[in-house]
Design a protein around this motif. Structure first.
Motif, mmCIF file in Angstrom:
data_model
loop_
_atom_site.group_PDB
_atom_site.id
_atom_site.type_symbol
_atom_site.label_atom_id
_atom_site.label_comp_id
_atom_site.label_asym_id
_atom_site.label_seq_id
_atom_site.Cartn_x
_atom_site.Cartn_y
_atom_site.Cartn_z
ATOM 1 N N LEU A 193 34.187 27.573 107.208
ATOM 2 C CA LEU A 193 34.556 26.428 106.385
ATOM 3 C C LEU A 193 33.892 26.522 105.021
ATOM 4 C CD1 LEU A 193 34.174 23.560 109.006
ATOM 5 C CD2 LEU A 193 36.319 24.533 108.170
ATOM 6 N N GLU B 202 34.198 29.703 113.371
ATOM 7 C CA GLU B 202 35.137 28.842 112.639
ATOM 8 C C GLU B 202 34.397 27.847 111.754
ATOM 9 O OE1 GLU B 202 39.110 28.649 115.429
ATOM 10 O OE2 GLU B 202 37.312 27.559 116.086
ATOM 11 N N LYS C 140 34.147 14.787 110.268
ATOM 12 C CA LYS C 140 35.435 14.845 109.585
ATOM 13 C C LYS C 140 36.249 13.594 109.874
ATOM 14 C CE LYS C 140 39.628 17.617 109.083
ATOM 15 N NZ LYS C 140 40.324 18.883 109.453
ATOM 16 N N TYR D 207 29.240 18.828 106.415
ATOM 17 C CA TYR D 207 30.605 18.666 106.917
ATOM 18 C C TYR D 207 31.326 17.499 106.240
ATOM 19 C CZ TYR D 207 28.820 21.965 110.303
ATOM 20 O OH TYR D 207 28.265 23.077 110.885
ATOM 21 N N ILE E 77 32.795 18.917 103.087
ATOM 22 C CA ILE E 77 33.985 19.736 103.361
ATOM 23 C C ILE E 77 35.187 18.850 103.657
ATOM 24 C CG2 ILE E 77 35.000 21.373 104.998
ATOM 25 C CD1 ILE E 77 32.154 22.606 105.257
ATOM 26 N N GLN F 201 38.627 18.668 101.370
ATOM 27 C CA GLN F 201 39.931 19.003 101.947
ATOM 28 C C GLN F 201 40.923 17.855 101.762
ATOM 29 O OE1 GLN F 201 38.771 19.931 105.989
ATOM 30 N NE2 GLN F 201 38.570 22.115 105.558
#
Length: 398
Positions: free
Chosen positions: A396, A392, A22, A90, A93, A97
């Motif tokens: 996602l 968690e 991220k 990831y 994602i 976002q």
């Protein structure tokens, strides 16, 4: 709480740090934002969008040109603490976002891009929820395996020389060793299979499907990435099975040009520079070339990561006023790499390398290793460790 550990098998990354991925995406976004905005496409489909060139292209177009994007990639999410999925999962994602915070559409399709079903799902989405048309299609798919959508037969690519075996230096990042490797010559079947997997056939199938469905805007552009290299790597790259696959992409570009003629569209091959990717890290001999090249180009101020390279390609060349083409009509952003002085210095350095100095200050080994690690979320600039659980991560949404 999960602990993330970098693990390697040779030059293949086994571990992943989702939070590091991220941060790496955010770093790339900030790089683009710091360059300001530019005029570019507004509705973009990127096939192979989850890492390296495809991800960097998506980031540049979204945060530089304000484009809504669709990304297609084949990735895997977390299963358990030992299998946290793939970095691309990831990356998708994190991109979505960040893009949605800017009011941009960022649709992720995690599916087999080679299949007819995926093509139809993307077409349906374009028609129903994406405005009906796309003005740029980027093909940046990197896979070693392809299942033919019509016959169901599975093909595997082979990174090999053609004609005669090749012997040369290689490095192993897991053991941090320098050694001599022999690259066998490919059989005719291996050559054909590599073209089947990594050539332009699927690119053409995508464009045919999109054209037939009438979801391509007038003046649509489609791009695909190639690599030609230089005499230092020609024998195992441009002159090997990979080169045959890239040559097939050139041929398919001509077919696509003809296909798009009535809507004023164009297929553009882009000859990219050498960068650190998961694929380039496992190409025999190529990491040795990279650690020498990066040293020379870093000293010259011309070394680029994927995001730096894609920014230059789209901001300055494709949608800017600084394009450079070769006589075949291919865009040549690899101009800094193939510069004669750069190559002479790189060759001189490669010839000096051995098992005692390949990872010293003589080369850019540390830079290559850091860029490789970043691909899996490790050694990322500005990363701050956070506590997160498996549940968690599973929650996602891609």
């Amino acid at each position: 709480m999960l602990k993330f550990e970098q693990k390697l098998r040779g030059n293949v990354a086994l571990g992943v740090n989702p939070l590091g991925c991220k941060q790496d995406v955010l770093n790339q976004i900030n790089y683009v934002k710091n360059n300001g905005t530019y005029e570019g496409p507004k509705k973009v489909l990127i096939i192979g969008a989850s890492s390296s060139y495809g991800l960097a292209t998506r980031i540049s177009l979204a945060f530089g040109a304000g484009a809504d994007t669709i990304g297609v990639s084949f990735e895997k999410g977390p299963k358990n603490e030992r299998n946290l999925g793939t970095a691309g999962w990831y990356n998708n994602i994190a991109f979505r976002q960040a893009a949605e915070k800017e009011g941009l559409i960022a649709k992720n399709f995690v599916a087999d891009a080679f299949s007819h079903e995926t093509k139809q799902e993307v077409i349906d989405y374009i028609k129903q929820e994406f405005g009906g048309k796309v003005d740029l299609v980027v093909y940046s798919l990197a896979s070693g395996v392809r299942k033919d959508p019509d016959t169901g037969e599975t093909y595997h690519s082979a990174i090999k020389a053609i004609g005669e075996p090749v012997i040369g230096p290689h490095i192993n990042m897991q053991t941090e060793s320098f050694y001599t490797e022999k690259l066998e010559a490919a059989s005719d079947e291996e050559i054909a299979n590599t073209v089947k997997v990594m050539g332009g056939e699927d690119w053409q199938l995508w464009m045919e499907a999109l054209k037939e469905a009438d979801v391509l805007a007038d003046g649509v552009l489609t791009t695909n990435y190639s690599y030609l290299g230089t005499e230092l790597n020609h024998v195992y790259y441009g002159g090997g099975t990979l080169g045959r696959a890239k040559a097939d992409c050139d041929e398919k570009a001509a077919n696509i040009d003809a296909l798009l003629a009535d809507i004023n569209g164009k297929a553009q091959m882009i000859v990219a520079t050498a960068v650190t990717t998961k694929a380039s890290s496992v190409i025999p001999f190529f990491p040795v070339y990279c650690i020498a090249l990066y040293k020379v180009m870093s000293e010259q101020g011309t070394h680029e990561t994927p995001i730096m390279h894609q920014e230059r390609i789209y901001r300055e060349m494709v949608y800017g006023d600084k394009p450079e083409f070769d006589k075949e009509g291919r865009l040549r952003p690899d101009n800094w790499e193939i510069d004669a002085d750069t190559q002479a210095k790189t060759k001189e350095l490669v010839l000096q390398l051995n098992e005692t100095n390949f990872n010293s200050d003589l080369t850019a080994y540390d830079l290559f290793y850091k860029e490789f690690s970043n691909l899996s979320g490790f050694l990322v600039d500005n990363y701050v460790e956070e506590a997160i659980t498996l549940d968690e991560l599973k929650a996602l949404e891609y």
